[in-house]
Design an enzyme around this catalytic site. Structure first.
Site, PDB file in Angstrom:
ATOM      1  N   GLN A 235       0.761  -1.208   0.039  1.00  0.00           N
ATOM      2  CA  GLN A 235       0.032   0.081   0.177  1.00  0.00           C
ATOM      3  C   GLN A 235       1.087   1.143   0.060  1.00  0.00           C
ATOM      4  O   GLN A 235       1.883   1.194   0.632  1.00  0.00           O
ATOM      5  CB  GLN A 235      -0.979  -0.128   1.353  1.00  0.00           C
ATOM      6  CG  GLN A 235      -1.996  -1.014   1.211  1.00  0.00           C
ATOM      7  CD  GLN A 235      -1.737  -2.086   1.940  1.00  0.00           C
ATOM      8  OE1 GLN A 235      -0.756  -2.709   1.576  1.00  0.00           O
ATOM      9  NE2 GLN A 235      -2.567  -2.860   2.608  1.00  0.00           N
ATOM     10  N   GLY A 238       3.475   3.603  -4.805  1.00  0.00           N
ATOM     11  CA  GLY A 238       3.268   3.846  -6.061  1.00  0.00           C
ATOM     12  C   GLY A 238       3.351   2.755  -6.712  1.00  0.00           C
ATOM     13  O   GLY A 238       3.550   2.572  -8.128  1.00  0.00           O
ATOM     14  N   LYS A 263     -11.531  -2.486 -15.082  1.00  0.00           N
ATOM     15  CA  LYS A 263     -10.100  -2.309 -14.266  1.00  0.00           C
ATOM     16  C   LYS A 263      -9.104  -3.101 -14.578  1.00  0.00           C
ATOM     17  O   LYS A 263      -8.071  -3.010 -14.469  1.00  0.00           O
ATOM     18  CB  LYS A 263     -10.575  -2.318 -12.789  1.00  0.00           C
ATOM     19  CG  LYS A 263     -11.704  -1.275 -12.112  1.00  0.00           C
ATOM     20  CD  LYS A 263     -11.714  -1.501 -10.785  1.00  0.00           C
ATOM     21  CE  LYS A 263     -12.842  -0.333 -10.298  1.00  0.00           C
ATOM     22  NZ  LYS A 263     -12.966  -0.545  -8.829  1.00  0.00           N
ATOM     23  N   ARG A 280      -2.725  -6.581 -10.059  1.00  0.00           N
ATOM     24  CA  ARG A 280      -3.898  -6.238  -9.795  1.00  0.00           C
ATOM     25  C   ARG A 280      -4.802  -5.930 -10.973  1.00  0.00           C
ATOM     26  O   ARG A 280      -5.978  -6.144 -11.249  1.00  0.00           O
ATOM     27  CB  ARG A 280      -3.806  -5.033  -8.944  1.00  0.00           C
ATOM     28  CG  ARG A 280      -5.076  -3.853  -8.759  1.00  0.00           C
ATOM     29  CD  ARG A 280      -4.613  -2.742  -8.130  1.00  0.00           C
ATOM     30  NE  ARG A 280      -5.911  -1.985  -8.138  1.00  0.00           N
ATOM     31  CZ  ARG A 280      -5.914  -0.700  -7.653  1.00  0.00           C
ATOM     32  NH1 ARG A 280      -4.618  -0.149  -7.094  1.00  0.00           N
ATOM     33  NH2 ARG A 280      -6.891   0.086  -7.528  1.00  0.00           N
ATOM     34  N   TRP A 285      -7.590  -9.137  -7.733  1.00  0.00           N
ATOM     35  CA  TRP A 285      -7.201  -9.616  -6.297  1.00  0.00           C
ATOM     36  C   TRP A 285      -7.420 -10.922  -6.029  1.00  0.00           C
ATOM     37  O   TRP A 285      -8.199 -11.034  -5.112  1.00  0.00           O
ATOM     38  CB  TRP A 285      -7.580  -8.537  -5.069  1.00  0.00           C
ATOM     39  CG  TRP A 285      -7.265  -7.069  -5.386  1.00  0.00           C
ATOM     40  CD1 TRP A 285      -8.264  -6.053  -5.679  1.00  0.00           C
ATOM     41  CD2 TRP A 285      -5.832  -6.455  -5.190  1.00  0.00           C
ATOM     42  NE1 TRP A 285      -7.715  -4.958  -5.690  1.00  0.00           N
ATOM     43  CE2 TRP A 285      -6.345  -5.351  -5.470  1.00  0.00           C
ATOM     44  CE3 TRP A 285      -4.648  -6.728  -4.867  1.00  0.00           C
ATOM     45  CZ2 TRP A 285      -5.290  -4.280  -5.322  1.00  0.00           C
ATOM     46  CZ3 TRP A 285      -3.734  -5.821  -4.987  1.00  0.00           C
ATOM     47  CH2 TRP A 285      -4.111  -4.418  -4.952  1.00  0.00           C
ATOM     48  N   HIS A 290      -4.068  -6.663  -1.668  1.00  0.00           N
ATOM     49  CA  HIS A 290      -2.888  -6.417  -1.094  1.00  0.00           C
ATOM     50  C   HIS A 290      -2.288  -7.582  -0.519  1.00  0.00           C
ATOM     51  O   HIS A 290      -1.701  -7.399   0.877  1.00  0.00           O
ATOM     52  CB  HIS A 290      -2.989  -5.083  -0.252  1.00  0.00           C
ATOM     53  CG  HIS A 290      -3.105  -4.003  -1.048  1.00  0.00           C
ATOM     54  ND1 HIS A 290      -2.166  -3.380  -1.811  1.00  0.00           N
ATOM     55  CD2 HIS A 290      -4.160  -2.978  -0.980  1.00  0.00           C
ATOM     56  CE1 HIS A 290      -2.623  -2.157  -2.523  1.00  0.00           C
ATOM     57  NE2 HIS A 290      -3.933  -2.213  -1.941  1.00  0.00           N
ATOM     58  N   ARG A 325       9.039   2.428  -0.717  1.00  0.00           N
ATOM     59  CA  ARG A 325       8.999   3.725  -0.693  1.00  0.00           C
ATOM     60  C   ARG A 325       9.697   4.090   0.737  1.00  0.00           C
ATOM     61  O   ARG A 325       9.751   3.456   1.657  1.00  0.00           O
ATOM     62  CB  ARG A 325       7.591   4.181  -0.805  1.00  0.00           C
ATOM     63  CG  ARG A 325       7.494   5.816  -0.811  1.00  0.00           C
ATOM     64  CD  ARG A 325       6.032   6.245  -1.010  1.00  0.00           C
ATOM     65  NE  ARG A 325       5.762   7.640  -1.144  1.00  0.00           N
ATOM     66  CZ  ARG A 325       4.736   8.208  -1.034  1.00  0.00           C
ATOM     67  NH1 ARG A 325       3.535   7.236  -1.098  1.00  0.00           N
ATOM     68  NH2 ARG A 325       4.473   9.351  -1.105  1.00  0.00           N
ATOM     69  N   GLN A 458       8.829  11.365 -12.831  1.00  0.00           N
ATOM     70  CA  GLN A 458       9.213  11.427 -11.169  1.00  0.00           C
ATOM     71  C   GLN A 458       8.278  12.344 -10.530  1.00  0.00           C
ATOM     72  O   GLN A 458       8.421  13.874 -11.024  1.00  0.00           O
ATOM     73  CB  GLN A 458      10.799  11.599 -11.171  1.00  0.00           C
ATOM     74  CG  GLN A 458      11.100  11.910  -9.635  1.00  0.00           C
ATOM     75  CD  GLN A 458      10.987  10.351  -8.801  1.00  0.00           C
ATOM     76  OE1 GLN A 458      11.483   9.542  -9.470  1.00  0.00           O
ATOM     77  NE2 GLN A 458      10.414  10.477  -7.735  1.00  0.00           N
ATOM     78  N   ARG A 463       0.672  13.872  -1.942  1.00  0.00           N
ATOM     79  CA  ARG A 463      -0.130  14.174  -0.742  1.00  0.00           C
ATOM     80  C   ARG A 463       0.695  13.776   0.682  1.00  0.00           C
ATOM     81  O   ARG A 463       0.511  14.910   1.620  1.00  0.00           O
ATOM     82  CB  ARG A 463      -1.268  13.284  -0.719  1.00  0.00           C
ATOM     83  CG  ARG A 463      -2.348  13.223  -1.797  1.00  0.00           C
ATOM     84  CD  ARG A 463      -3.589  12.368  -1.442  1.00  0.00           C
ATOM     85  NE  ARG A 463      -4.627  12.583  -2.193  1.00  0.00           N
ATOM     86  CZ  ARG A 463      -4.788  11.757  -3.440  1.00  0.00           C
ATOM     87  NH1 ARG A 463      -4.082  10.848  -3.680  1.00  0.00           N
ATOM     88  NH2 ARG A 463      -5.785  11.971  -4.285  1.00  0.00           N
TER      89      ARG A 463
END
EC number: 2.8.2.-
Length: 602
Positions: A235, A238, A263, A280, A285, A290, A325, A458, A463
């Site tokens: 999660q 990216g 999707k 995904r 899923w 996840h 990340r 990039q 957020r």
């Protein structure tokens, strides 16, 4: 009906315009201007009043009354006013506006006239200059038959010499093999697209010692066979963007079919109705929302091969990939996502064949979701799965008793989880970092030998970057994610070492190819030179003897090249000959590689 003032003289003198009738002042060019001036100079004439109308380009309007239709007054003051210009009878404000319009129109007309004449003069001058240049260049060529002058003969000789040199160059070095024809030396150097992501990449100092096998990630992915790429999506790392790249941005023989409004995309192998990607956006899923490493390794084979017996399943190679990340940014991004109403309730968390109980994995909220929760409340929950999420999802949870915290002490549990996550990450086929998009793209392309259509972008503004936190909160987030901080430091070091190793290997391969091409061109030039000398000597002295010598020389060269290439193949087939250092191995085998390449080209 009134005739114009420029009527034919044979018909008699022109008639005077009647009182109150509009005079025609537009006649042919021959006498129109003179007659119009004479008609306008007569006192009290209608032409005088008409000629003093509004300026050119100014309309009276549809509702304006014609001043010619007004009755004339007999007073002397009005007669004098009739001889004055027409706009003198108008109000002062309207007269000023008409004067401004006339002056503005005259200035625009003057500018247009000057511009037109200037462009005409410039075109004439340019035409003259081009004519002189063409006459100087092509004049001597046109007068080839008149070659008495020395200059024309010299120019013709230079042209013929240039054409002869071009023909010889194309014969000796045809096609794109000749490096002399390339103008790379004159072109500006192309900036490194990967250097812009990280200005400190040149000053990177490794902290961990990895072997050559850990750095060289070269997967022989057979998309037409049974190999499968499995994407472990953590999660807020990216992964959604990278997952879209996998189904929409890869150059394939049979691209994925992505329909509008759906999707999932259909990613079949060439000539088969079987998927090559487990993610995904391809299979959904299928192992839960996840799913982590523990779930995927036990679920993917069963989902892909169905209910067939394990002995009857094909020998597949499952290539696991993921994206990591920075832990602080990922934690803040997940908090903002949960604050908007995300729950991930559909996650199964299956371990050892069962999901965790409510006592093993309590919930941090009581309602339907945790929307609107402040950051302090998000950090205060001890059961929050956002804490050290990357380590938990990359480690083998069966080693620590899954979600049962009473199996071993917390300190030992954290150590086992961290070592398991590092080991799984190092042995994965590929992993990327969100903070290095272009390097992630480069390593994926080199690992799987698959190229993307468009480069990655990039995004430095997210957020999480919009959340302003002080140093105390940042330290607390780092403390809550201390395992993720250690894992990310390890992953970043391994990632940048792999990138530098692959770039260095690529530069060495390019240098070796340039050396082989130069040697090949030199050998070809010498061979052509020897053959030409042998032919000339054969024609002059002894043609049979010299021809045999040149043929023997050529056969000896070919035999030497063949023997060296066979020796190179024997060295390649013998085990245990690979050296640890790539630069030393490439330099030692450079001659053998060149001989093999020459033999192949011949």
């Amino acid at each position: 009906m009134a005739l114009p003032a420029c009527a034919d003289p044979a018909l008699g003198p022109p008639l005077q315009p009647e009182r109150g009738a509009p005079a025609r002042t537009t006649c042919p060019r021959r006498h129109s201007r003179v007659e119009a001036e004479l008609a306008a100079s007569r006192p009290g004439s209608v032409a005088a009043s008409v000629s003093a109308g509004p300026p050119r380009g100014v309309s009276r309007g549809f509702n304006s009354r014609t001043l010619l239709d007004e009755p004339r007054k007999a007073s002397s003051s009005q007669a004098g006013a009739a001889r004055a210009p027409l706009f003198a009878l108008l109000p002062r404000g309207r007269r000023r506006r008409m004067h401004d319009l006339r002056r503005r129109w005259d200035l625009g007309y003057l500018c247009r006239a000057l511009l037109t004449r200037g462009l005409a003069a410039l075109g004439h001058s340019l035409k003259h200059v081009l004519g002189v240049i063409f006459s100087k260049i092509f004049g001597p060529l046109a007068s080839v038959g008149n070659m008495d002058e020395k200059s024309n003969k010299l120019l013709l000789a230079l042209v013929m010499l240039f054409l002869f040199a071009v023909i010889v160059l194309q014969y000796v070095c045809p096609g794109t093999e000749c490096q002399l024809l390339r103008l790379q030396a004159f072109s500006s150097p192309v900036p490194d697209p990967y250097r812009s992501e990280d200005e400190n990449s040149a000053r990177f100092v490794p902290r961990y010692n990895f072997s050559r096998g850990d750095l060289l990630r070269k997967v022989d992915f057979d998309i037409k066979g049974d190999d499968l790429i499995v994407f472990l999506h953590i999660q807020k790392t990216g992964g959604t963007t990278f997952g879209r790249h996998l189904v929409r941005n890869i150059q394939l023989e049979q691209p994925c079919e992505c329909r509008v409004g759906q999707k999932k995309c259909t990613c079949h192998r060439p000539g088969k109705r079987e998927t090559w990607l487990f993610s995904r956006f391809s299979t959904g899923w299928s192992c839960g929302l996840h799913a982590d490493w523990t779930e995927l390794t036990s679920c993917v084979p069963a989902v892909v091969d169905g209910k067939r017996d394990a002995k009857l399943r094909p020998a597949r190679n499952f290539h696991y990939i993921t994206i990591l990340r920075d832990p602080v940014s990922r934690y803040l991004s997940e908090w903002r996502h949960v604050q908007r109403g995300a729950t991930w309730k559909a996650s199964l968390h299956v371990c050892d064949g069962r999901p965790p109980t409510s006592e093993e994995l309590p919930s941090c909220y009581t309602g339907d979701d945790w929307s609107g929760c402040p950051l302090k409340e998000f950090m205060d929950c001890p059961y929050n799965l956002a804490n050290n999420r990357q380590v938990r999802m990359l480690s083998d949870l069966t080693l620590v008793g899954c979600y049962n915290l009473s199996v071993m002490p917390e300190k030992q549990r954290n150590k086992v989880l961290l070592e398991s996550a590092k080991s799984n990450l190092k042995h994965m086929a590929f992993f990327g970092l969100t903070e290095f998009q272009r390097k992630t793209q480069y390593l994926f392309e080199k690992t799987f030998n698959m190229n993307f259509i468009s480069p990655f972008t990039q995004y430095n503004t997210t957020r999480a970057s919009s959340v302003e936190i002080n140093e105390v909160i940042q330290k607390r987030i780092e403390g809550l994610n201390f395992l993720d901080m250690e894992l990310y430091s390890y992953a970043k070091d391994l990632f940048l070492q792999r990138y530098q190793f692959m770039r260095q290997k690529e530069h060495q391969e390019a240098r070796r190819k340039r050396q082989e091409q130069r040697k090949f061109l030199k050998g070809r030039f010498l061979q052509t030179h020897f053959q030409s000398q042998g032919q000339s000597q054969n024609q002059s002295q002894n043609p049979n003897l010299n021809l045999n010598l040149s043929q023997n020389l050529t056969q000896n060269r070919i035999q030497n090249l063949t023997q060296s290439s066979s020796q190179k193949e024997n060295l390649k087939q013998s085990p245990g000959q690979e050296q640890s250092d790539s630069s030393s191995s490439s330099s030692s085998n450079g001659t053998a590689d060149y001989m093999g390449s020459v033999e192949k080209w011949r």
